[in-house]
Motif scaffolding. Structure first.
Motif, PDB file in Angstrom:
ATOM      1  N   ARG A  82       0.830  -1.179   0.000  1.00 14.11           N
ATOM      2  CA  ARG A  82       0.000   0.000   0.000  1.00 14.11           C
ATOM      3  C   ARG A  82       0.878   1.246   0.000  1.00 14.11           C
ATOM      4  O   ARG A  82       2.031   1.212   0.433  1.00 14.11           O
ATOM      5  CB  ARG A  82      -0.920   0.010   1.217  1.00 14.11           C
ATOM      6  N   ALA A  83       0.314   2.338  -0.470  1.00 14.10           N
ATOM      7  CA  ALA A  83       1.052   3.597  -0.533  1.00 14.10           C
ATOM      8  C   ALA A  83       0.211   4.711   0.056  1.00 14.10           C
ATOM      9  O   ALA A  83      -1.026   4.706  -0.060  1.00 14.10           O
ATOM     10  CB  ALA A  83       1.424   3.926  -1.987  1.00 14.10           C
ATOM     11  N   TYR A  84       0.878   5.646   0.720  1.00 14.24           N
ATOM     12  CA  TYR A  84       0.174   6.823   1.209  1.00 14.24           C
ATOM     13  C   TYR A  84      -0.183   7.709   0.015  1.00 14.24           C
ATOM     14  O   TYR A  84       0.705   8.235  -0.654  1.00 14.24           O
ATOM     15  CB  TYR A  84       1.052   7.617   2.167  1.00 14.24           C
TER      16      TYR A  84
ATOM     17  N   THR B  61      10.619   0.172 -13.030  1.00 13.47           N
ATOM     18  CA  THR B  61       9.222   0.476 -13.332  1.00 13.47           C
ATOM     19  C   THR B  61       8.400   0.618 -12.054  1.00 13.47           C
ATOM     20  O   THR B  61       8.754   0.062 -11.005  1.00 13.47           O
ATOM     21  CB  THR B  61       8.572  -0.625 -14.192  1.00 13.47           C
ATOM     22  N   VAL B  62       7.301   1.341 -12.180  1.00 13.22           N
ATOM     23  CA  VAL B  62       6.278   1.414 -11.140  1.00 13.22           C
ATOM     24  C   VAL B  62       5.014   0.858 -11.773  1.00 13.22           C
ATOM     25  O   VAL B  62       4.579   1.333 -12.830  1.00 13.22           O
ATOM     26  CB  VAL B  62       6.041   2.861 -10.671  1.00 13.22           C
ATOM     27  N   THR B  63       4.435  -0.158 -11.159  1.00 16.46           N
ATOM     28  CA  THR B  63       3.256  -0.814 -11.738  1.00 16.46           C
ATOM     29  C   THR B  63       2.116  -0.885 -10.738  1.00 16.46           C
ATOM     30  O   THR B  63       2.313  -0.756  -9.519  1.00 16.46           O
ATOM     31  CB  THR B  63       3.600  -2.241 -12.220  1.00 16.46           C
ATOM     32  N   THR B  64       0.914  -1.108 -11.269  1.00 11.99           N
ATOM     33  CA  THR B  64      -0.279  -1.239 -10.440  1.00 11.99           C
ATOM     34  C   THR B  64      -1.060  -2.471 -10.905  1.00 11.99           C
ATOM     35  O   THR B  64      -0.791  -3.021 -11.985  1.00 11.99           O
ATOM     36  CB  THR B  64      -1.189   0.004 -10.577  1.00 11.99           C
TER      37      THR B  64
ATOM     38  N   ALA C 259      -1.660   1.861   7.141  1.00 10.08           N
ATOM     39  CA  ALA C 259      -0.717   1.590   8.228  1.00 10.08           C
ATOM     40  C   ALA C 259       0.447   0.726   7.738  1.00 10.08           C
ATOM     41  O   ALA C 259       0.242  -0.327   7.136  1.00 10.08           O
ATOM     42  CB  ALA C 259      -1.430   0.904   9.384  1.00 10.08           C
ATOM     43  N   GLY C 260       1.645   1.187   7.973  1.00  7.88           N
ATOM     44  CA  GLY C 260       2.829   0.439   7.571  1.00  7.88           C
ATOM     45  C   GLY C 260       3.134   0.479   6.093  1.00  7.88           C
ATOM     46  O   GLY C 260       3.972  -0.300   5.607  1.00  7.88           O
ATOM     47  N   ALA C 261       2.494   1.377   5.335  1.00  7.88           N
ATOM     48  CA  ALA C 261       2.722   1.461   3.888  1.00  7.88           C
ATOM     49  C   ALA C 261       4.191   1.755   3.580  1.00  7.88           C
ATOM     50  O   ALA C 261       4.767   2.676   4.160  1.00  7.88           O
ATOM     51  CB  ALA C 261       1.838   2.546   3.279  1.00  7.88           C
ATOM     52  N   PRO C 262       4.820   0.991   2.676  1.00  3.75           N
ATOM     53  CA  PRO C 262       6.224   1.195   2.353  1.00  3.75           C
ATOM     54  C   PRO C 262       6.469   2.237   1.250  1.00  3.75           C
ATOM     55  O   PRO C 262       7.614   2.527   0.913  1.00  3.75           O
ATOM     56  CB  PRO C 262       6.667  -0.190   1.883  1.00  3.75           C
ATOM     57  N   VAL C 263       5.379   2.765   0.684  1.00  2.89           N
ATOM     58  CA  VAL C 263       5.503   3.723  -0.417  1.00  2.89           C
ATOM     59  C   VAL C 263       4.752   5.001  -0.073  1.00  2.89           C
ATOM     60  O   VAL C 263       3.669   4.958   0.511  1.00  2.89           O
ATOM     61  CB  VAL C 263       4.949   3.146  -1.741  1.00  2.89           C
ATOM     62  N   LEU C 264       5.348   6.130  -0.428  1.00  5.22           N
ATOM     63  CA  LEU C 264       4.686   7.428  -0.265  1.00  5.22           C
ATOM     64  C   LEU C 264       4.596   8.091  -1.633  1.00  5.22           C
ATOM     65  O   LEU C 264       5.611   8.227  -2.325  1.00  5.22           O
ATOM     66  CB  LEU C 264       5.488   8.316   0.686  1.00  5.22           C
ATOM     67  N   VAL C 265       3.397   8.466  -2.038  1.00  8.30           N
ATOM     68  CA  VAL C 265       3.210   9.197  -3.288  1.00  8.30           C
ATOM     69  C   VAL C 265       3.028  10.668  -2.924  1.00  8.30           C
ATOM     70  O   VAL C 265       2.041  11.036  -2.265  1.00  8.30           O
ATOM     71  CB  VAL C 265       1.985   8.689  -4.079  1.00  8.30           C
ATOM     72  N   ALA C 266       3.988  11.486  -3.309  1.00  8.57           N
ATOM     73  CA  ALA C 266       3.997  12.889  -2.907  1.00  8.57           C
ATOM     74  C   ALA C 266       3.966  13.809  -4.118  1.00  8.57           C
ATOM     75  O   ALA C 266       3.960  13.356  -5.267  1.00  8.57           O
ATOM     76  CB  ALA C 266       5.227  13.178  -2.045  1.00  8.57           C
TER      77      ALA C 266
ATOM     78  N   VAL D 155      -1.786   8.339  -7.146  1.00  9.63           N
ATOM     79  CA  VAL D 155      -2.519   8.799  -5.969  1.00  9.63           C
ATOM     80  C   VAL D 155      -3.903   8.162  -5.945  1.00  9.63           C
ATOM     81  O   VAL D 155      -4.385   7.693  -4.903  1.00  9.63           O
ATOM     82  CB  VAL D 155      -2.639  10.335  -5.950  1.00  9.63           C
ATOM     83  N   GLU D 156      -4.546   8.106  -7.092  1.00  4.87           N
ATOM     84  CA  GLU D 156      -5.879   7.515  -7.180  1.00  4.87           C
ATOM     85  C   GLU D 156      -5.849   6.013  -6.934  1.00  4.87           C
ATOM     86  O   GLU D 156      -6.662   5.473  -6.189  1.00  4.87           O
ATOM     87  CB  GLU D 156      -6.508   7.814  -8.550  1.00  4.87           C
ATOM     88  N   VAL D 157      -4.883   5.320  -7.545  1.00  2.00           N
ATOM     89  CA  VAL D 157      -4.782   3.868  -7.370  1.00  2.00           C
ATOM     90  C   VAL D 157      -4.481   3.525  -5.923  1.00  2.00           C
ATOM     91  O   VAL D 157      -5.028   2.574  -5.356  1.00  2.00           O
ATOM     92  CB  VAL D 157      -3.684   3.292  -8.299  1.00  2.00           C
ATOM     93  N   ALA D 158      -3.578   4.322  -5.299  1.00  2.00           N
ATOM     94  CA  ALA D 158      -3.144   4.030  -3.938  1.00  2.00           C
ATOM     95  C   ALA D 158      -4.275   4.082  -2.920  1.00  2.00           C
ATOM     96  O   ALA D 158      -4.173   3.506  -1.833  1.00  2.00           O
ATOM     97  CB  ALA D 158      -2.039   4.999  -3.531  1.00  2.00           C
ATOM     98  N   LYS D 159      -5.348   4.734  -3.247  1.00  2.00           N
ATOM     99  CA  LYS D 159      -6.478   4.825  -2.321  1.00  2.00           C
ATOM    100  C   LYS D 159      -7.147   3.470  -2.088  1.00  2.00           C
ATOM    101  O   LYS D 159      -7.798   3.264  -1.062  1.00  2.00           O
ATOM    102  CB  LYS D 159      -7.502   5.829  -2.843  1.00  2.00           C
TER     103      LYS D 159
END
Length: 209
Positions: free
Chosen positions: A10-12, A140-143, A60-67, A124-128
């Motif tokens: 998961r990502a913030y 790469t970054v994938t979803t 909680a505990g997300a290893p990725v932050l999308v800023a 940001v949208e996917v991470a929700k």
């Protein structure tokens, strides 16, 4: 430093722009002499707001932050990277980073991923609702929705992250070469060796040894 090949989870979904190091870790947390526990102070002012993303149990505990753009601007405090690492963040995705923060992140095993704004908006949208994968081997970054964004990273930094080499590790990796050099210097200029000539050397004009 542990090797980083893939960061998945998961990502913030934050996306906030111009986040400086004082927001990442307020100044009053800098008195500590250890990196442990700094995660408690990470984004303290943001977490004081009701409904903030960092205290949302879904992440909680997300290893990725999308800023957002210009992440890590402000002072050069390495505590910002320490706080993120203690919080469990192993990769930050943003359109741009402060150069100093980017360097500090790398030295602490955090992957700074630069992607265009439209890609960040999508993440940001996917991470929700879903996880995100950052892969250093494929760059790469994938979803789960077949999104695939490529990014670049300095080859030296990428290799250090893949092998888990920090500054100490890089030095130890050159142990043989360093020992060979020091041995050569000791033979060519023995008077420069530590302890050489300590006994029986007369200090000119004093009569003392």
């Amino acid at each position: 430093m542990e090797p980083v090949r893939q960061v998945e989870g998961r990502a913030y979904p934050w996306g906030a722009k111009n986040i400086d190091t004082d927001i990442i870790i307020p100044a009053h947390w800098l008195k500590t002499t250890t990196r442990e526990g700094l995660g408690r102070g990470a984004f303290e002012t943001v977490r004081a707001q009701p409904g903030n993303v960092f205290d949302d149990p879904r992440y909680a505990g997300a290893p990725v932050l999308v800023a957002g753009d210009n992440f890590g601007c402000g002072s050069s405090r390495e505590h910002a990277a320490w706080a993120l690492a203690d919080l469990g963040i192993k990769a930050v995705i943003a359109p741009s980073f402060s150069d100093i923060f980017s360097g500090n992140a790398f030295k602490n095993g955090i992957v700074p991923v630069v992607l265009p704004q439209d890609a960040v908006d999508r993440l940001v949208e996917v991470a929700k609702t879903d996880p995100i994968t950052v892969d250093l081997e494929t760059m790469t970054v994938t979803t789960p929705y077949q999104d695939r964004f490529t990014f670049t990273l300095d080859p030296f930094r990428r290799q250090c992250l893949l092998e888990g080499l920090d500054e100490i590790g890089l030095t130890l990796a050159q142990d043989t070469a360093i020992s060979k050099y020091e041995s050569g210097v000791a033979q060519a200029r023995p008077w420069t060796s530590v302890g050489a000539g300590d006994e029986g050397v007369v200090v000119e004009g004093t009569g003392r040894t």
